[in-house]
Scaffold this active site. Structure first.
Site, PDB file in Angstrom:
ATOM      1  CG  ASP A   1     -29.553-128.317 -29.141  1.00 19.85           C
ATOM      2  OD1 ASP A   1     -28.610-128.007 -28.358  1.00 19.85           O
ATOM      3  OD2 ASP A   1     -30.039-129.464 -29.194  1.00 19.85           O
TER       4      ASP A   1
ATOM      5  CE  LYS B   1     -17.493-114.952 -12.541  1.00 20.62           C
ATOM      6  NZ  LYS B   1     -18.503-114.517 -11.556  1.00 20.62           N
TER       7      LYS B   1
ATOM      8  CG  HIS C   1     -18.787-107.113 -14.313  1.00 21.70           C
ATOM      9  ND1 HIS C   1     -18.722-108.302 -13.666  1.00 21.70           N
ATOM     10  CD2 HIS C   1     -19.355-106.254 -13.437  1.00 21.70           C
ATOM     11  CE1 HIS C   1     -19.230-108.185 -12.457  1.00 21.70           C
ATOM     12  NE2 HIS C   1     -19.621-106.944 -12.278  1.00 21.70           N
TER      13      HIS C   1
ATOM     14  CE  LYS D   1     -18.125-103.321 -10.919  1.00 23.89           C
ATOM     15  NZ  LYS D   1     -19.535-103.142 -10.682  1.00 23.89           N
TER      16      LYS D   1
ATOM     17  CD  GLU E   1     -21.818-109.475  -4.454  1.00 20.40           C
ATOM     18  OE1 GLU E   1     -22.520-109.151  -5.414  1.00 20.40           O
ATOM     19  OE2 GLU E   1     -21.340-110.615  -4.309  1.00 20.40           O
TER      20      GLU E   1
ATOM     21  CG  ASP F   1     -19.210-115.643  -7.857  1.00 21.13           C
ATOM     22  OD1 ASP F   1     -19.310-115.640  -9.098  1.00 21.13           O
ATOM     23  OD2 ASP F   1     -19.976-115.002  -7.109  1.00 21.13           O
TER      24      ASP F   1
ATOM     25  CG  HIS G   1     -15.039-109.577 -10.170  1.00 20.07           C
ATOM     26  ND1 HIS G   1     -15.015-109.563 -11.543  1.00 20.07           N
ATOM     27  CD2 HIS G   1     -16.199-110.181  -9.823  1.00 20.07           C
ATOM     28  CE1 HIS G   1     -16.130-110.135 -11.996  1.00 20.07           C
ATOM     29  NE2 HIS G   1     -16.856-110.520 -10.972  1.00 20.07           N
TER      30      HIS G   1
ATOM     31  CE  LYS H   1     -22.671-113.805  -3.987  1.00 20.72           C
ATOM     32  NZ  LYS H   1     -22.793-112.849  -5.112  1.00 20.72           N
TER      33      LYS H   1
END
Ligand code: BG6
Length: 485
Positions: free
Chosen positions: A90, A148, A178, A182, A216, A235, A240, A334
């Site tokens: 914890d 993140k 990330h 790539k 996406e 986000d 990115h 999205k």
């Protein structure tokens, strides 16, 4: 700068039973193991709140690997699973950290270093660092890797960074984006700086504008709490997309070295002009179709009305000599019609057309860099349509195209985290984000959010399965530019 050189022989994963660990971290580590890229000594200690023992964690990991790692990349899973141990913790209280430290010491060979990967809620960062310090897990041979979200604005991000900096110097802090793991993103550097062709024309004299799209097809994916507090700007753009922009716009670094590369990226991020509310468009999806299936709207998935944007388009400017007057159009959303990440570099028209009046159909050149799902690079060139030209020369755009998986058929396609985890273990910070970059990114984002607030801007709606609200089209069309689709 002298970066401490040591290879870690232990990786301590906080949030080891969480989504990122199951989908990406454990599969990446197993794939590296299958390819013989992890040293025999490397032990992986998982920790999270769940009450599990080593066997329970290995079972969880096995299930995750079976679900998220293709069978041909798993190698001998048994060997990989044997590297894993687990200690429940914890992290909000200091008590359990001594037991964790004992487990970490048990796993070591005595001489190697420790890499810690924090994939937990940011609210746990501070108590976790305090616990690590108390238990003696912040020494000179310890690296800290942060996933993140690192805060929700400049202020909260600075607090997190301060808390981490109290225990770790910057050259032992590894902040993940990330996208930098790539392959095609790294290839941007090769394209720009390993070819003589592009650099002389990579500026406002020859480039008319740049588009960066990260679309996406997925919706909320059950991340209700997190996403509604974040929105597309924080986000996706804050990290990115701004990293992609920095790689496109940066000056040539003197070497492929962490300090040189990051010094150049941060200059770009600091040169971003504050965007006005009129240069941004936000959207939120409503019920529509995705992949031929009817899908609910964001508000329905969330269960209530919300002002969070699931789409954002921005006209950005980099205020320096190279990019004066060249807009960078960014858009991400999205529930778009397809999953695509790409960068389009639109060149200017030739200064004078010798084919004027022949109905030739002359178009300016374009360079399209596909990052996902396809990894390809296409340069559109003008060519003469074969024929006797009795009605005048006719021209047509033809692609000069490289499909990376074909050009490098023997190369293994990898999960972005494979590269990043390996670099973390080795201690190479080149593909990690430095504090000054993160803060420059937040500064630019915070200004946009403040403008939205001031103007009372709320997202326009768009139907799931479309390219966002009509305002996004108007944003570029008023400059005579169409989004690449
Ligand atoms: C994450 C975002 O950082 O990146 C997600 O939090 C998003 O919302 C994801 O889906 C996209 O990553 P990728 O690699 O699938 O393009």
């Amino acid at each position: 700068m002298d970066v401490p050189q040591f290879a870690a022989d232990r990786l301590l994963l906080f949030g080891a039973t969480g989504d990122l660990s199951r989908r990406k971290l454990l599969p990446s580590l197993c794939a590296l193991d299958a390819d013989g890229l992890l040293s025999d000594e490397l032990h992986i200690i998982g920790t999270a709140r769940s009450e599990l023992d080593d066997a329970g964690f290995r079972n969880m990991a096995r299930e995750a690997l079976e679900e998220f790692l293709p069978a041909d990349r798993r190698g001998s899973m048994a060997g990989f699973l044997n590297r894993l141990t687990y200690q429940s913790l914890d992290a909000t209280t200091l008590e359990g950290f001594d037991a964790l430290a004992a487990k970490v010491h048990e796993a070591g060979t005595g001489d190697g270093g420790l890499a810690i990967f924090l994939s937990t809620a940011p609210s746990l960062f501070k108590p976790t660092i305090a616990g690590l310090e108390k238990a003696g897990l912040t020494g000179e041979k310890v690296r800290m890797c942060l996933e993140k979200p690192l805060g929700s604005d400049l202020e909260s991000s600075a607090k997190i960074n301060d808390a981490v900096a109290a225990a770790f110097p910057e050259d032992r802090i590894f902040r993940i984006d990330h996208y930098l793991g790539k392959e095609t993103v790294q290839n941007l550097l090769a394209l720009r700086f390993a070819n003589i062709l592009f650099e002389p024309i990579w500026n406002s004299n020859v480039i008319e504008h740049v588009q960066i799209t990260v679309a996406e097809t997925v919706g909320l994916e059950g991340r209700v709490g997190f996403y509604d507090d974040a929105g597309a700007l924080r986000d996706m753009v804050q990290n990115h997309m701004l990293q992609l922009l920095a790689l496109v716009a940066m000056e040539p670094p003197t070497s492929f070295d962490a300090t040189a590369v990051r010094d150049e990226k941060v200059k770009v991020l600091r040169a971003l002009r504050e965007a006005t509310a009129g240069e941004t468009v936000t959207g939120q999806y409503r019920a529509g179709a995705s992949g031929g299936q009817a899908v609910p709207g964001y508000d329905e998935e969330l269960g209530e009305a919300s002002d969070t944007e699931t789409f954002v388009a921005i006209k950005a400017h980099v205020d320096n000599w190279r990019w004066k007057g060249v807009p960078f159009y960014l858009r991400t959303g999205k529930r778009m019609p397809e999953r695509v990440t790409e960068i389009l570099v639109q060149f200017r028209c030739v200064p004078h057309s010798i084919f004027e009046g022949t109905g030739a159909g002359l178009q300016p050149n374009r360079l399209l860099i596909g990052i996902q799902p396809e990894e390809d690079i296409t340069l559109s060139l003008m060519a003469k349509v074969p024929g006797l030209d009795e009605d005048g020369v006719r021209l047509r755009e033809v692609p000069l195209a490289i499909t990376m998986p074909d050009a490098f058929a023997e190369a293994q396609r990898r999960i972005a985290y494979e590269r990043l985890l390996l670099d973390l273990i080795k201690g190479d910070q080149t593909l990690f984000v430095r504090r000054d970059e993160v803060e420059a990114q937040w500064q630019w984002i915070d200004h946009i959010r403040a403008e939205w607030e001031k103007q009372g801007k709320t997202p326009q709606t768009y139907m799931a399965g479309t390219w966002g609200p009509s305002g996004a089209i108007a944003l570029t069309e008023r400059d005579g530019v169409s989004w690449h689709e």
